[in-house]
Design a protein around this motif. Structure first.
Motif: not given
Length: 290
Positions: A27-56
Motif C-alpha cells: 500500500r505504501e507503493d501504490k503508484p509503483k504497482y499501478l505503473s507495473r499493472t499498465a506495463a503488464n497489460l501492454e505486454e499481455m497484448g503483445r504476447l497474445q498476438d504471437g500466442f494467437y498466431a502461433d496456435g500451439r
C-alpha cells in the motif's frame, strides 16, 4: 514474481483463514504497482498476438471467489488488455437442467478455447465441489447409487481426483490452466455489500440470497482451503491472492496472465520459402501499379 508468494502447487496445504486478504506493505507503493499493472497489460497484448498466431497452446484462466471479491471488475480491468478476437469469457452460474443431465465437467469442456485462444472462466467446475459441497446438493442429483451412496466425503474426494486428472489431461494436450482465487475478507465483503445497497447503480448486483451465503462464510473458507489443497499440482497450481484492495488484485492477476503467456508458445509462424516468394511477387506487383 510477486504472485509466487501466493502460490500453492500441492506441496503445502492451504488454510484460507491464515492467508492475507489485503495489500500489506504494498500500500505504501501504490503508484509503483499501478505503473507495473499498465506495463503488464501492454505486454499481455503483445504476447497474445504471437500466442494467437502461433496456435500451439490454449490458456484457461479460472477466477474463483466468494461474493463481492471483484471477479467481474478483474475481468473488465485486466482482461480488457487482451484482443477480444482471441478471448472468450464464460460465467458459470447455477447449472441448467441440460447441464445437470451431463457429468459436471461437461459444460466447462464445451467452453474450452481452440489452441491459440484464451478462455476466462468467471467461476468454473470448482463450483461443483464448493457450493455443491457446502449445501450438500449432490443428494439431489439423478445419478446411480454407486456414485451417490458412497458418502459425502468419498463423493467429493472422487471429484478432486477427477479434476486433477482433467487438468493434467488439458496440460498434456497443449493447454495451460491458470487458477486464481480472490481472497476477500469478511469485513471487506460486508463493506462492498453495503455499497451495493446504498448505490442505485449497483443495486442490481445485490440479492437477499447473498446474505444467506455470507452466513456460511467460515464454512466456505474451510471447504475452499480443502479444495485448493486437494487440486493444486505443479502443472496447475492455485494462486490465492489478496482481494481487499482491487488495484493490488489487478496487479497480481495481470502479473500471472503475463507470465502464463510468456511461458507459452508465442512465436510467429515462419513461412516456407515458396510462400515467401509469393509475398515478394505480390510486393513487386503492388509497387508496379500506377
Amino acid at each position: 514474481m510477486t504472485a509466487d508468494r501466493f502460490c500453492f502447487d500441492g506441496r503445502t496445504p492451504c488454510e484460507l483463514s491464515a492467508l492475507p486478504t489485503n495489500a500489506g506493505d504494498a500500500r505504501e507503493d501504490k503508484p509503483k504497482y499501478l505503473s507495473r499493472t499498465a506495463a503488464n497489460l501492454e505486454e499481455m497484448g503483445r504476447l497474445q498476438d504471437g500466442f494467437y498466431a502461433d496456435g500451439r497452446e490454449g490458456l484457461v484462466v479460472i477466477l474463483q471467489a466468494l461474493d463481492a471479491a471483484g471477479k467481474d471488475s478483474t475481468v473488465k480491468h485486466v482482461m480488457g488488455g487482451l484482443n477480444p478476437q482471441g478471448v472468450t469469457v464464460h460465467s458459470f452460474k447455477q447449472p441448467s437442467a441440460e447441464e445437470l443431465s451431463h457429468d459436471f465437467l461437461w459444460r466447462a469442456n464445451r467452453a474450452l478455447p481452440p489452441r491459440g485462444g484464451i478462455a476466462i472462466f468467471n467461476r468454473s467446475y470448482y463450483e461443483d465441489v464448493l457450493v455443491v459441497q457446502v449445501h450438500d446438493l449432490q443428494k439431489t442429483y439423478r445419478m446411480p447409487p454407486r456414485t451417490t451412496e458412497v458418502g459425502q466425503r468419498e463423493f467429493f474426494h472422487r471429484r478432486y481426483r477427477q479434476i486433477r486428472d482433467y487438468e493434467r489431461y488439458l496440460y498434456e494436450n497443449g493447454y495451460r490452466v491458470l487458477k486464481i482465487f480472490l481472497n476477500v475478507s469478511k469485513e471487506k465483503q460486508k463493506e462492498r455489500f453495503l455499497e451495493r445497497i446504498e448505490t442505485p447503480a449497483k443495486n442490481w448486483k445485490f440479492s437477499a440470497s447473498d446474505l444467506k451465503e455470507r452466513a456460511l462464510f467460515d464454512e466456505y473458507a474451510k471447504v475452499i482451503g480443502e479444495v485448493i489443497s486437494a487440486t493444486a499440482t505443479p502443472e496447475c497450481p492455485w494462486y490465492v491472492i489478496p482481494a481487499d484492495q482491487k488495484w493490488y488484485t489487478r496487479y497480481l492477476v495481470s502479473e500471472l496472465v503475463a507470465d502464463a503467456l510468456r511461458r507459452s508458445c508465442h512465436e510467429y509462424p515462419a513461412l516456407p520459402d515458396e510462400a515467401r516468394a509469393r509475398l515478394q511477387d505480390c510486393r513487386r506487383r503492388l509497387e508496379e501499379e500506377d
